[in-house]
Write a protein that holds these residues in place. Structure first.
Motif, PDB file in Angstrom:
ATOM      1  N   ASN A 208      43.724  54.046  39.049  1.00  0.00           N
ATOM      2  CA  ASN A 208      43.683  52.508  38.625  1.00  0.00           C
ATOM      3  C   ASN A 208      42.701  51.971  39.539  1.00  0.00           C
ATOM      4  O   ASN A 208      42.888  50.638  39.338  1.00  0.00           O
ATOM      5  CB  ASN A 208      44.718  51.968  38.521  1.00  0.00           C
TER       6      ASN A 208
ATOM      7  N   TRP B  74      38.874  54.309  33.686  1.00  0.00           N
ATOM      8  CA  TRP B  74      38.557  53.167  32.448  1.00  0.00           C
ATOM      9  C   TRP B  74      39.609  52.037  32.111  1.00  0.00           C
ATOM     10  O   TRP B  74      39.224  51.270  31.421  1.00  0.00           O
ATOM     11  CB  TRP B  74      38.184  53.995  31.269  1.00  0.00           C
ATOM     12  N   PHE B  75      40.716  52.396  32.563  1.00  0.00           N
ATOM     13  CA  PHE B  75      41.728  51.363  32.407  1.00  0.00           C
ATOM     14  C   PHE B  75      42.860  51.394  33.333  1.00  0.00           C
ATOM     15  O   PHE B  75      43.247  52.494  34.151  1.00  0.00           O
ATOM     16  CB  PHE B  75      42.454  51.685  31.085  1.00  0.00           C
ATOM     17  N   ALA B  76      42.905  50.336  33.885  1.00  0.00           N
ATOM     18  CA  ALA B  76      43.939  49.914  35.121  1.00  0.00           C
ATOM     19  C   ALA B  76      45.643  50.158  34.281  1.00  0.00           C
ATOM     20  O   ALA B  76      46.008  48.845  34.114  1.00  0.00           O
ATOM     21  CB  ALA B  76      43.563  48.483  35.753  1.00  0.00           C
TER      22      ALA B  76
ATOM     23  N   LYS C 131      48.457  47.589  35.118  1.00  0.00           N
ATOM     24  CA  LYS C 131      48.293  46.174  34.528  1.00  0.00           C
ATOM     25  C   LYS C 131      48.448  46.041  33.187  1.00  0.00           C
ATOM     26  O   LYS C 131      48.489  44.986  32.283  1.00  0.00           O
ATOM     27  CB  LYS C 131      46.982  45.731  34.547  1.00  0.00           C
TER      28      LYS C 131
ATOM     29  N   LEU D 213      50.822  43.428  32.358  1.00  0.00           N
ATOM     30  CA  LEU D 213      50.221  42.066  32.161  1.00  0.00           C
ATOM     31  C   LEU D 213      49.386  42.087  31.002  1.00  0.00           C
ATOM     32  O   LEU D 213      49.354  40.910  30.185  1.00  0.00           O
ATOM     33  CB  LEU D 213      49.043  42.180  33.452  1.00  0.00           C
ATOM     34  N   LEU D 214      48.579  43.079  30.484  1.00  0.00           N
ATOM     35  CA  LEU D 214      47.915  43.000  29.201  1.00  0.00           C
ATOM     36  C   LEU D 214      48.975  42.594  27.910  1.00  0.00           C
ATOM     37  O   LEU D 214      48.667  41.593  26.993  1.00  0.00           O
ATOM     38  CB  LEU D 214      47.285  44.322  28.985  1.00  0.00           C
TER      39      LEU D 214
ATOM     40  N   MET E 103      50.017  39.073  28.169  1.00  0.00           N
ATOM     41  CA  MET E 103      48.739  38.261  27.754  1.00  0.00           C
ATOM     42  C   MET E 103      48.319  38.177  26.326  1.00  0.00           C
ATOM     43  O   MET E 103      48.461  37.030  25.910  1.00  0.00           O
ATOM     44  CB  MET E 103      47.420  38.629  28.492  1.00  0.00           C
TER      45      MET E 103
ATOM     46  N   GLY F  12      49.356  34.747  24.053  1.00  0.00           N
ATOM     47  CA  GLY F  12      48.246  34.266  23.470  1.00  0.00           C
ATOM     48  C   GLY F  12      48.603  34.150  22.021  1.00  0.00           C
ATOM     49  O   GLY F  12      47.945  33.143  21.389  1.00  0.00           O
TER      50      GLY F  12
END
Lengths: 224, 516
Positions: B59, B258-260, B263, B266-267, B270, B274
């Protein structure tokens, strides 16, 4: 016209927000490079607006001098210092070597020149003076606040006394409980409130960012 | 059996190559003895099984390598691990960093002496520090060796993680540096050059010309691993200054990702938050009358404060803090400025907007001009009333305080991010008997504003101010959505605290960085 006033700013805000969020979740070096590039762009924008800021400042003070408004002497002083500092920076005269290096030669804080002298001999002491005023202002503000007219003010007064006493070594000689109580007040009730505020700040920031990102909050564009 | 003479000659050449190489390289004598902190010939040593593993750090952007190995029974406060690194499989690896082993109790004791609390992350000096900067014996904190459990995002929360050391190699010394320095400048520089030479950090030191000086930070003599390049590591143990064991060579290739994945939670959070906020904005648009937003005293008082300034014929001051446009609170302050400028335009008062940032000044000018135009008073706008004061906070507070005193401000608004100038400005405003309304998210300054101002918007109230003043349904809905999000988060915190108290960590780990 509506395109430039409405659609373009919203699209730009949305696109940059998406790119910004993406860079948090994409650790690739392309993402790093993008972030570094945006920082450079931000600096470039800042550099350009610096001239606009300087123009605004000089214009305001020029008008004050021209109209001889109250306190116009300060504006004249600003012009005098502005010209002096600019001249020193352009001449770039290093007293250590006795040479004038000109405006294009880099200078740093170690150079013995006019700009550094003005900074060290005038600006720095002036800033320190201004900062030292805080001590007196805290006293006057505390005096107004800590008058125990209500129960809340009385509680505040007692808590403030304990915390202030706890910060000085003398308190430990009076009683070992004072530093302990001071630390307890700072580490528990105070920290809990701080975190609650921080918590609200974080959620509020996310909410405001989303409102701007999706064009719900448009006040910054003139409330269209 | 007949062999072709060419084959025999080729075989002889191959067999002779190592000897020839040794002859050609006078710096690598066959009987070289390894010393801590120096390069040495790996092939001359027997390998011991320290169980070193190297892996690409997941990551990341391809510049981190994790090294891990089991804790050894011989570890003691005076023993060292030494990590060696090379970027090709030549016979020599460079000593990279020394890792001293101390126990956690000793670590906490040393940290206590320095006034730091236990468990602080400053111990991870390995990540940021070169071998040349390692703490000197008895003069600084020698860190305990980090464990796998210190990197939950990489190794997870398994109990056996405490049985393995782990370090993250994100910086190491460069081998291609030329240091340009004036050796005669001063004692400090001479000391630095000595150290640089002693550590062999640069290949060459070139004196500068007469009168030229340069400042050197030892941290610049470091580099990060390059992605897609293979690095080789070895580990050796050093006891009482003598190398007593060495690992096999381990290698790793740092890869871009390309992607952590750590997280991902977290995404998801979010997206959920949202969606809730946007859903409430949508609901509010369809049902504009159904949402209640509590009364905010500071915003209710805006009209009263402006009315008082109008009655007394005194100017209004709107002071931005030193925050720039990257701060959300500055954007909120600018939004608020637009709403206040509308009222100011309607009342026909003069408002001065003082700025500490050029970009904030530009946007504020636009906001005020548009607000005056919206209320039919474009003639009231004057560029000179929205101006840049200075970029220095103390000069700013001195200038604005002077203006407030001279012009006898009737009302003062302090909105944005503030530092120590908050008290200087608001106390001056209190002296002029101005009605003062402040709002900031700088929680260290909130007490000062509460003490000196008539009304203070605390943190999140600032973000809600624009919605509160405009009463625009979608804005109010979004604020309502924020409140729901806060309620959800508070529930999670309470549930999490109870579960952790009873030893159920799984729920809490959902909110930590995830492992692959």
């Amino acid at each position: 016209m509506r395109f430039f006033k409405f659609y373009l700013p919203i699209s730009l805000a949305f696109a940059m927000a998406i790119l910004g969020i993406t860079s948090v979740f994409v650790p690739h070096h392309y993402s790093d490079n993008f972030q570094k590039e945006t920082v450079v762009w931000f600096r470039v924008l800042g550099g350009v607006t610096m001239f606009i800021g300087a123009y605004s400042l000089l214009k305001v003070h020029f008008n004050r001098i021209r109209r001889q408004q109250k306190g116009w002497g300060y504006s004249a002083l600003l012009y005098a210092f502005f010209i002096t500092v600019i001249t020193c920076a352009i001449v770039n005269y290093d007293t250590a070597t006795g040479k004038s290096k000109g405006p294009l030669e880099a200078r740093n804080m170690a150079t013995k020149d006019g700009v550094n002298w003005i900074f060290n001999a005038i600006q720095r002491p002036a800033s320190a003076t201004q900062y030292s005023l805080l001590g007196f202002f805290i006293c006057s503000a505390a005096y107004r606040t800590f008058r125990a007219k209500t129960v809340e003010a009385a509680v505040l007064l007692v808590a403030a006394l304990i915390v202030m006493l706890g910060q000085v070594p003398l308190s430990a000689t009076i009683s070992g409980a004072i530093p302990w109580m001071s630390n307890w007040l700072l580490n528990w009730p105070n920290m809990a409130v701080k975190r609650a505020i921080l918590f609200g700040i974080c959620v509020g920031s996310v909410g405001t960012s989303l409102r701007v990102m999706f064009g719900i909050e448009r006040s910054y564009m003139g409330g269209d | 059996m007949n062999r072709h003479p060419g084959f025999i000659a080729a075989l002889s050449l191959v067999l002779m190559l190592p000897a020839a190489r040794s002859w050609a390289d006078p710096s690598a004598p066959a009987d070289a003895k390894p010393l801590p902190g120096t390069t040495y010939d790996l092939s001359a040593e027997s390998l011991t099984g320290l169980g070193l593993q190297a892996m690409d750090k997941p990551n990341d952007n391809g510049t981190g390598i994790m090294l891990t190995w089991p804790r050894q029974g011989w570890e003691a406060p005076n023993a060292l691990y030494q990590v060696l690194m090379g970027d090709d499989l030549a016979e020599r690896l460079d000593a990279l960093v020394d890792l001293k082993v101390i126990d956690a109790a000793r670590r906490d004791e040393l940290l206590g002496q320095l006034g730091a609390g236990p468990g602080q992350k400053r111990l991870f000096w390995v990540q940021e520090t070169l071998a040349s900067e390692r703490p000197k014996e008895g003069s600084a904190v020698a860190p305990p060796m980090p464990l796998r459990s210190d990197y939950p995002a990489v190794f997870g929360f398994k109990k056996e993680n405490d049985g393995y050391h782990a370090i993250e190699m994100i910086k190491f010394k460069r081998d291609d540096l030329v240091l340009h320095i004036d050796r005669e400048t001063n004692d400090e520089t001479r000391k630095l050059v000595k150290e640089v030479e002693a550590r062999g950090l640069v290949n060459q030191i070139v004196p500068l010309g007469e009168g030229e000086t340069t400042k050197v930070d030892l941290k610049q003599f470091s580099d990060a691993p390059k992605h897609d390049r293979t690095y080789y590591f070895a580990l050796q143990r050093v006891e009482a200054g003598v190398v007593t064991g060495r690992s096999e060579i381990a290698s790793a290739v740092p890869k871009d990702n390309w992607f952590a994945w750590h997280k991902l939670n977290l995404l998801i959070a979010m997206f959920v938050l949202g969606i809730i906020i946007m859903a409430f904005a949508w609901i509010a648009r369809r049902n504009p009358t159904g949402l209640f937003i509590r009364r905010i005293g500071g915003l209710e008082a805006v009209d009263e404060a402006l009315g008082r300034a109008a009655e007394m014929g005194k100017p209004v001051f709107f002071c931005h803090g030193p925050g720039d446009l990257s701060a959300v609170v500055t954007i909120s302050a600018i939004n608020l400025l637009g709403k206040i400028a509308e009222r100011v335009g309607e009342y026909g008062i003069r408002m001065k907007v003082t700025c500490l940032d050029y970009l904030v000044m530009q946007v504020s000018q636009e906001m005020v001009r548009d607000a005056y135009t919206r209320v039919g008073r474009p003639d009231a706008y004057n560029d000179d009333d929205v101006f840049f004061v200075t970029g220095d906070t103390f000069a700013y507070s001195a200038a604005v305080s002077g203006m407030m005193m001279r012009e006898k401000a009737g009302t003062a608004f302090f909105f944005g991010r503030f530092g120590s100038e908050s008290l200087l400005l608001s106390e001056t405003g209190a002296v002029t008997k101005a009605i003062q309304i402040a709002g900031t998210d700088s929680f260290n300054q909130i007490p000062f504003f509460i003490t000196t101002c008539d009304y203070t918007l605390i943190a999140e109230e600032m973000y809600a101010a624009s919605a509160y003043l405009s009463r625009e349904p979608r804005l109010v809905g979004a604020v309502k959505g924020q409140d729901v999000v806060k309620a959800i988060m508070m529930t999670i915190i309470v549930v999490g605290a109870v579960l952790v108290t009873f030893g159920f960590m799984g729920f809490a780990h959902l909110f930590w960085p995830l492992t692959n």
